[in-house]
Write a protein that holds these residues in place. Structure first.
Motif, mmCIF file in Angstrom:
data_model
loop_
_atom_site.group_PDB
_atom_site.id
_atom_site.type_symbol
_atom_site.label_atom_id
_atom_site.label_comp_id
_atom_site.label_asym_id
_atom_site.label_seq_id
_atom_site.Cartn_x
_atom_site.Cartn_y
_atom_site.Cartn_z
ATOM 1 N N GLY A 124 6.887 73.001 14.897
ATOM 2 C CA GLY A 124 6.901 72.306 16.176
ATOM 3 C C GLY A 124 7.617 70.981 16.159
ATOM 4 O O GLY A 124 7.872 70.404 17.190
ATOM 5 N N THR B 272 0.204 71.060 11.932
ATOM 6 C CA THR B 272 -0.919 71.825 12.467
ATOM 7 C C THR B 272 -1.681 72.491 11.324
ATOM 8 O O THR B 272 -1.199 72.582 10.197
ATOM 9 C CB THR B 272 -0.423 72.907 13.427
ATOM 10 N N ALA C 9 4.189 79.295 16.503
ATOM 11 C CA ALA C 9 4.155 78.007 17.202
ATOM 12 C C ALA C 9 4.683 78.150 18.625
ATOM 13 O O ALA C 9 4.149 77.552 19.564
ATOM 14 C CB ALA C 9 4.963 76.968 16.428
ATOM 15 N N ALA C 10 5.745 78.979 18.792
ATOM 16 C CA ALA C 10 6.302 79.203 20.128
ATOM 17 C C ALA C 10 5.298 79.906 21.035
ATOM 18 O O ALA C 10 5.329 79.759 22.257
ATOM 19 C CB ALA C 10 7.583 80.034 20.029
ATOM 20 N N ALA C 11 4.383 80.661 20.424
ATOM 21 C CA ALA C 11 3.337 81.349 21.194
ATOM 22 C C ALA C 11 2.150 80.424 21.461
ATOM 23 O O ALA C 11 1.163 80.842 22.069
ATOM 24 C CB ALA C 11 2.868 82.592 20.455
ATOM 25 N N GLY C 12 2.224 79.178 20.996
ATOM 26 C CA GLY C 12 1.169 78.205 21.250
ATOM 27 C C GLY C 12 0.025 78.240 20.257
ATOM 28 O O GLY C 12 -1.017 77.643 20.499
ATOM 29 N N THR D 203 -1.888 77.242 16.804
ATOM 30 C CA THR D 203 -1.903 76.081 15.918
ATOM 31 C C THR D 203 -2.832 76.252 14.723
ATOM 32 O O THR D 203 -2.882 75.385 13.862
ATOM 33 C CB THR D 203 -2.351 74.825 16.692
ATOM 34 N N GLN E 295 -6.359 81.843 15.081
ATOM 35 C CA GLN E 295 -5.895 82.246 16.419
ATOM 36 C C GLN E 295 -4.961 83.447 16.373
ATOM 37 O O GLN E 295 -4.680 84.055 17.407
ATOM 38 C CB GLN E 295 -5.171 81.074 17.091
ATOM 39 N N HIS F 7 -0.022 89.528 17.808
ATOM 40 C CA HIS F 7 1.008 88.552 17.436
ATOM 41 C C HIS F 7 1.819 89.058 16.252
ATOM 42 O O HIS F 7 3.056 88.961 16.238
ATOM 43 C CB HIS F 7 0.366 87.207 17.092
ATOM 44 N N SER G 252 8.891 82.841 29.252
ATOM 45 C CA SER G 252 8.992 83.035 27.809
ATOM 46 C C SER G 252 8.878 84.508 27.437
ATOM 47 O O SER G 252 8.393 85.332 28.215
ATOM 48 C CB SER G 252 7.894 82.250 27.086
ATOM 49 N N GLN H 186 6.862 85.705 25.202
ATOM 50 C CA GLN H 186 5.448 86.031 25.082
ATOM 51 C C GLN H 186 4.830 86.339 26.449
ATOM 52 O O GLN H 186 3.973 87.222 26.565
ATOM 53 C CB GLN H 186 4.693 84.885 24.410
ATOM 54 N N SER H 187 5.258 85.624 27.479
ATOM 55 C CA SER H 187 4.732 85.865 28.829
ATOM 56 C C SER H 187 5.109 87.253 29.317
ATOM 57 O O SER H 187 4.311 87.927 29.974
ATOM 58 C CB SER H 187 5.257 84.809 29.803
#
Length: 323
Positions: free
Chosen positions: A7, A13, A52-55, A57, A61, A66, A243, A245-246
Motif C-alpha cells: 500500500g 499492515t 491490498a487492492a481488495a482492501g 490488511t 481476512q 480471494h 474495480s 473486485q467489485s
C-alpha cells in the motif's frame, strides 16, 4: 518485501508483516537458494499487492474466494500484474499455498483458504464455460431500475458481448466506445487495451449496445455526479472507476439471484464468449483476434471444449454411437 507493504507509506499492515515473517522463515530455516527465494519474494509481493487492492490488511481476512480470484487472474494478468505462463502460474500458486499453510500451522489463521487451490496441470487445463441458457439467465437477472443496476446490466452484457478481460473492461473510458453515425455504417465498436497496452478493436452486439446506451443516458450521469469527474466508463457508487473486485462481487450476486449453480467469474463470461463463438462456427483465428491472444495456440484450447461437446451430442443423438 517492503516494510510498508503493497500500500505504500505508513506503518506496515498485519498482512505485510505476516508475509515478511514467512519469507524470513523460508529464507533462513529452509536455506533456499537465492534464486528460489527471489522467486518467492516476487510471487508473494504480487499476492500482497492483490490483497491490498481488495482492501485486506490482515491474514485472517483472506478467504478462499480471494485466493481463487488471484489464481485465476494470473494467466491473463487480471490480478493486476503482468500475464504469466503456465509454469510461472503454477510456481506462484505453490508460493501462496506455502504461505497459507505456514500461517495455519503457526496459528496466524484458524483455517487455510488455499488448501484446495491447485496449480494448473499441463495439457489438462481447459477453460470453464457455461451454457448459453445460463449466460442468458445471468444477463436477464441484472437489475435495471437504479443507476447501479443499469451499470451492472451494461457491464455484464459488455463482458459477454466482447470477451474482454476484466482488467480491460474496468480500464475503459467513455471515449473508447465508437458509435456509428448510422446503422448502415456497421456495428458499434470498442477499443480494448490488452497485454502490453496492445490495442484491438472489437464489435459490440446489439443487446450489449442497448444496455450501454441505457446506462450512459440514465445511469452513469447519476453516478458521475457523486464523484470528482472521471472519463471512466463503468463507475462505482461514489463516482470513481469500478474495480475488478467489485465486478466479481456484482457477477456473483447476479448469478446467485439467477440461481445459476456453476462457479461463475468474469473469466467465465470470457471463456463462454469464445466457446459459444466456436460452437457457432466462428473461425479460430477470428476468435484469437477478438480475445487478443498473441498466439492461436492459446485460442485452440477452446476447440477442445467444443470437441467434448460434440462428442456428448454425438453419443446422445447417433443411433449407432453406443452399443
Amino acid at each position: 518485501m517492503t516494510n510498508q507493504g503493497a500500500g505504500g507509506g505508513g506503518a506496515p499492515t498485519a498482512l505485510a508483516r505476516a508475509i515478511a515473517d514467512y519469507l524470513q522463515h523460508v529464507g533462513v530455516e529452509r536455506g533456499l537458494a537465492p534464486n528460489t527465494l527471489a522467486a518467492y519474494q516476487r510471487d508473494l509481493r504480487r499476492y500482497e499487492a492483490f490483497l491490498a487492492a481488495a482492501g485486506l490488511t490482515a491474514p485472517g481476512q483472506v478467504a478462499r474466494r480471494h485466493v481463487s480470484e488471484f489464481a485465476q487472474g494470473l494467466s491473463d494478468g487480471d490480478d493486476g500484474g503482468s500475464a504469466l505462463g503456465m509454469r510461472s502460474v503454477a510456481r506462484t500458486i505453490v508460493s501462496v499455498r506455502g504461505l497459507h499453510k505456514f500461517w495455519a500451522l503457526e496459528g496466524v489463521c484458524e483455517t487455510d483458504p488455499a488448501a484446495d487451490i491447485h496449480p494448473p496441470q499441463p495439457g489438462r487445463r481447459l477453460p470453464k464455460a457455461i451454457s448459453v441458457h445460463d449466460v442468458t439467465r445471468i444477463l436477464e437477472s441484472a437489475g435495471t431500475d437504479t443507476p447501479t443496476g443499469l451499470r451492472d446490466a451494461a457491464m455484464l452484457e459488455f463482458l459477454y458481448s466482447t470477451g474482454a478481460r476484466i482488467s480491460e473492461a474496468v480500464g475503459l473510458d467513455v471515449d473508447d466506445l465508437v458509435f456509428p453515425d448510422s446503422p448502415d455504417d456497421g456495428p458499434s465498436l470498442v477499443r480494448l487495451f490488452g497485454k502490453g497496452s496492445k490495442e484491438r478493436i472489437v464489435p459490440i452486439g446489439s443487446y450489449a449496445l442497448r444496455a450501454l446506451e441505457a446506462y450512459l443516458v440514465r445511469g452513469r450521469p447519476a453516478l458521475v455526479a457523486k464523484g470528482k469527474g472521471t472519463p471512466a466508463l463503468f463507475l462505482n457508487a461514489r463516482g470513481g472507476r469500478l474495480s475488478r473486485q467489485s465486478v466479481w462481487t456484482i457477477l456473483r450476486a447476479v448469478a446467485e439471484h439467477a440461481q445459476v449453480e456453476a462457479d461463475v467469474s468474469p473469466h467465465t463470461l470470457r471463456h463462454s464468449f469464445a466457446t459459444h463463438l466456436l460452437e457457432g462456427g466462428a473461425d479460430v483465428r477470428v476468435v484469437q483476434e477478438l480475445l487478443g491472444h498473441a498466439s492461436v495456440t492459446t485460442t485452440q484450447v477452446y476447440t477442445l471444449v467444443t470437441a467434448d461437446t460434440l462428442r456428448e451430442v454425438y453419443a446422445a443423438a447417433h443411433p449407432r454411437a453406443l452399443g
